[in-house]
Design a protein around this motif. Structure first.
Motif, PDB file in Angstrom:
ATOM      1  N   ARG A   1       0.488  -0.796   0.257  1.00 48.71           N
ATOM      2  CA  ARG A   1      -0.483   0.202  -0.248  1.00 48.71           C
ATOM      3  C   ARG A   1       0.956   0.833  -0.001  1.00 48.71           C
ATOM      4  O   ARG A   1       0.904   1.738   0.780  1.00 48.71           O
ATOM      5  N   MET A   2       1.476   1.317  -0.717  1.00 48.48           N
ATOM      6  CA  MET A   2       2.097   2.789  -0.630  1.00 48.48           C
ATOM      7  C   MET A   2       2.043   3.400  -2.783  1.00 48.48           C
ATOM      8  O   MET A   2       2.103   2.578  -3.917  1.00 48.48           O
ATOM      9  N   PRO A   3       2.871   4.327  -3.105  1.00 50.19           N
ATOM     10  CA  PRO A   3       3.649   4.426  -4.256  1.00 50.19           C
ATOM     11  C   PRO A   3       4.465   3.874  -4.977  1.00 50.19           C
ATOM     12  O   PRO A   3       5.116   3.386  -4.224  1.00 50.19           O
ATOM     13  N   ILE A   4       3.909   4.170  -5.649  1.00 55.37           N
ATOM     14  CA  ILE A   4       4.990   2.826  -6.871  1.00 55.37           C
ATOM     15  C   ILE A   4       5.993   3.570  -7.274  1.00 55.37           C
ATOM     16  O   ILE A   4       6.900   2.307  -6.474  1.00 55.37           O
ATOM     17  N   ARG A   5       6.216   4.702  -7.212  1.00 56.15           N
ATOM     18  CA  ARG A   5       7.723   4.931  -6.670  1.00 56.15           C
ATOM     19  C   ARG A   5       8.681   5.000  -5.485  1.00 56.15           C
ATOM     20  O   ARG A   5       9.577   4.724  -5.754  1.00 56.15           O
ATOM     21  N   GLN A   6       7.997   4.896  -4.279  1.00 54.99           N
ATOM     22  CA  GLN A   6       8.063   4.786  -3.023  1.00 54.99           C
ATOM     23  C   GLN A   6       8.846   3.137  -3.182  1.00 54.99           C
ATOM     24  O   GLN A   6       9.660   2.745  -2.910  1.00 54.99           O
ATOM     25  N   ALA A   7       7.324   2.141  -3.249  1.00 57.86           N
ATOM     26  CA  ALA A   7       7.964   1.201  -3.223  1.00 57.86           C
ATOM     27  C   ALA A   7       9.444   0.413  -4.368  1.00 57.86           C
ATOM     28  O   ALA A   7      10.078   0.173  -3.337  1.00 57.86           O
TER      29      ALA A   7
ATOM     30  N   PRO B   1      11.369  -4.665   8.427  1.00 54.43           N
ATOM     31  CA  PRO B   1      10.236  -4.090   7.495  1.00 54.43           C
ATOM     32  C   PRO B   1       9.870  -3.591   6.181  1.00 54.43           C
ATOM     33  O   PRO B   1      11.311  -2.079   6.288  1.00 54.43           O
ATOM     34  N   PHE B   2      10.012  -3.857   4.578  1.00 53.61           N
ATOM     35  CA  PHE B   2       9.556  -3.125   4.027  1.00 53.61           C
ATOM     36  C   PHE B   2      10.020  -1.308   3.816  1.00 53.61           C
ATOM     37  O   PHE B   2      10.658  -1.532   3.582  1.00 53.61           O
ATOM     38  N   SER B   3       8.989  -1.011   4.951  1.00 50.92           N
ATOM     39  CA  SER B   3       8.866   0.262   4.873  1.00 50.92           C
ATOM     40  C   SER B   3       9.807   1.104   5.786  1.00 50.92           C
ATOM     41  O   SER B   3       9.727   1.845   5.380  1.00 50.92           O
ATOM     42  N   ASP B   4      11.088  -0.038   6.206  1.00 52.45           N
ATOM     43  CA  ASP B   4      11.955   0.447   7.001  1.00 52.45           C
ATOM     44  C   ASP B   4      13.302   0.873   6.034  1.00 52.45           C
ATOM     45  O   ASP B   4      14.170   1.590   6.480  1.00 52.45           O
ATOM     46  N   TYR B   5      13.076   0.730   5.017  1.00 54.92           N
ATOM     47  CA  TYR B   5      14.295   0.645   3.370  1.00 54.92           C
ATOM     48  C   TYR B   5      14.468   2.367   3.520  1.00 54.92           C
ATOM     49  O   TYR B   5      13.369   2.742   3.189  1.00 54.92           O
ATOM     50  N   GLU B   6      15.182   2.864   3.422  1.00 59.51           N
ATOM     51  CA  GLU B   6      15.603   4.487   2.723  1.00 59.51           C
ATOM     52  C   GLU B   6      15.061   3.577   1.278  1.00 59.51           C
ATOM     53  O   GLU B   6      14.857   2.677   0.881  1.00 59.51           O
ATOM     54  N   GLU B   7      15.349   5.265   0.886  1.00 59.49           N
ATOM     55  CA  GLU B   7      14.336   4.818  -0.581  1.00 59.49           C
ATOM     56  C   GLU B   7      15.599   5.423  -1.933  1.00 59.49           C
ATOM     57  O   GLU B   7      16.037   6.711  -1.689  1.00 59.49           O
ATOM     58  N   SER B   8      15.639   4.737  -2.317  1.00 58.16           N
ATOM     59  CA  SER B   8      17.472   4.810  -3.368  1.00 58.16           C
ATOM     60  C   SER B   8      17.198   5.403  -4.848  1.00 58.16           C
ATOM     61  O   SER B   8      15.997   5.704  -5.116  1.00 58.16           O
ATOM     62  N   ALA B   9      17.999   6.544  -5.294  1.00 58.69           N
ATOM     63  CA  ALA B   9      17.581   6.980  -5.931  1.00 58.69           C
ATOM     64  C   ALA B   9      17.956   5.669  -6.608  1.00 58.69           C
ATOM     65  O   ALA B   9      18.188   5.039  -7.378  1.00 58.69           O
TER      66      ALA B   9
END
Ligand code: SF4
Length: 401
Positions: free
Chosen positions: A50-56, A209-217
């Protein structure tokens, strides 16, 4: 070469993980690990979390890189190559059909290995000439990674371990076809295929948890996501029908189609598109998803009835196409499968807004690498062939095909 064989046959999450582990110990002999993610798998993951595409996608990149993956690419990038090639192939077939040759049309789409497998086993030599020779986006990505990316990295193709993430189990069979073993480079275009569900299991297995990962470029090289812009064509599976229709209308009849309008149909998995010029139907396209609709198309073609009624048919084995592929993440307990599919579709279409023609970067690369679209070089590297098969034939990797 036994390690090589191991890598080639790696067709599951467990094999992928053990290949990564082994690779870490290899020192200088370490392979470069490339993962190419399909837009349908991206949408499936985003819907699950349940995340926006780009974030996931940005979190998935971090997650994969933490496991020892070096590059993460996007197969909607190679799909643009496939769309351009397929459109050019169609236009050339159309001209021949109405010129000196027949049996060129309808052109049947070739991106779905479920359909290719059925065609090769059940309809043999009769149907094969109609199938588009253009490789699927997965296999074109393989060519790009092993031929061009290897050169850019100043390495050889066999030093790259290329993994794709797909909505589909049949993509594993596709990758293992003998036609996609590159004799010159002694390598397979795609070494391992993971389904969206398998990648989810891998993420869960890491424990964080997946939500804990940073968002990479996002690796900017082979992706359709640039800055704030997302490139790609909408359509649950390939978007082939709409893109080829627009191109053909323009190049063959000088007509600009700005809005695609299907004929009204109660069946979402069978729709048609027509272009009329001076009262005459000059382009008749159809979309046929799911076994029943495919069988109808094949039967008509075999009966030679309305043989030229359709000029192009986008054929996909799964009802609703690849967003609903067998490898997608299953509904959770109590979750309505239809609602999940709707969410995946919305997320998917969110990233698919622009025509490949608007994607200058990928067009430029196609010019640079293949000298343009449907050139001799493109025909050699971006096209393939099909073979009539005995039922339940087993290939060299012992996979039933
Ligand atoms: Fe795979 Fe289904 Fe898509 Fe065909 S339609 S490529 S079988 S997911």
């Amino acid at each position: 070469t036994s390690a090589e064989t191991m890598l080639i046959t790696a067709q599951s999450g467990a094999e992928f993980l053990s290949s990564l582990e082994k690779n870490k110990m290899e020192g200088n002999a370490k392979k470069i690990v490339v993962v190419s993610v399909s837009p349908q798998s991206r949408a499936s993951l985003a819907a699950f979390y349940r995340m926006p595409i780009r974030q996931a996608y940005a979190k998935l990149i971090t997650c994969l890189k933490s496991m020892g993956v070096d590059y993460v690419f996007d197969t909607s990038f190679s799909r643009d190559f496939a769309l351009r090639e397929a459109a050019a192939e169609f236009i050339s077939r159309y001209r021949r059909e109405y010129g000196e040759k027949d049996k060129e049309l309808p052109m049947l789409a070739s991106a779905c290995p479920g359909w290719i497998c059925l065609a090769e086993k059940s309809h043999g030599d009769f149907i094969l000439p109609y199938i588009s020779s253009t490789k699927s986006p997965q296999q074109i990505m393989g060519t790009i990674v092993k031929e061009y990316f290897a050169k850019q990295l100043d390495t050889t193709a066999d030093r790259i371990y290329h993994v794709t993430v797909m909505p589909c189990y049949d993509k594993k069979l596709e990758a293992s076809r003998d036609d996609f073993y590159n004799d010159v480079l002694s390598t397979r275009d795609v070494d391992c295929v993971l389904s969206s569900g398998e990648i989810l299991d891998i993420i869960k297995g890491l424990g964080k948890p997946f939500s804990d990962y940073e968002e990479s470029a996002i690796d900017s090289l082979f992706t359709n996501i640039r800055g704030e812009e997302l490139f790609g064509v909408a359509g649950g599976s390939g978007g082939y029908i709409e893109y080829i229709f627009k191109r053909a209308a323009r190049e063959l009849f000088n007509k600009e189609v700005t809005e695609i309008q299907y004929q009204p149909s109660r069946n979402n998995d069978f729709k048609t598109l027509t272009l009329e010029v001076e009262g005459k139907k000059v382009l008749e396209f159809a979309l046929a998803y799911g076994l029943r609709n495919i069988q109808n198309v094949v039967r008509k073609l075999k009966q030679n009835k309305d043989q030229n009624r359709y000029h192009f048919v986008e054929i996909m084995a799964c009802p609703s196409g690849c967003i609903n592929g067998g490898g997608q993440i299953r509904p959770q307990e109590g979750e309505d499968p239809k609602k999940l599919l709707k969410r995946v579709e919305l997320l998917y279409n969110e990233t698919m807004k622009k025509d490949p023609e608007d994607n200058e970067a990928s067009e430029k690369l196609q010019r640079l690498w293949f000298d343009g679209v449907f050139t001799l070089d493109a025909k050699t590297k971006l096209h393939t062939q099909y073979h009539a098969r005995e039922k339940m034939q087993t290939n060299a990797l012992n996979i039933k095909w």
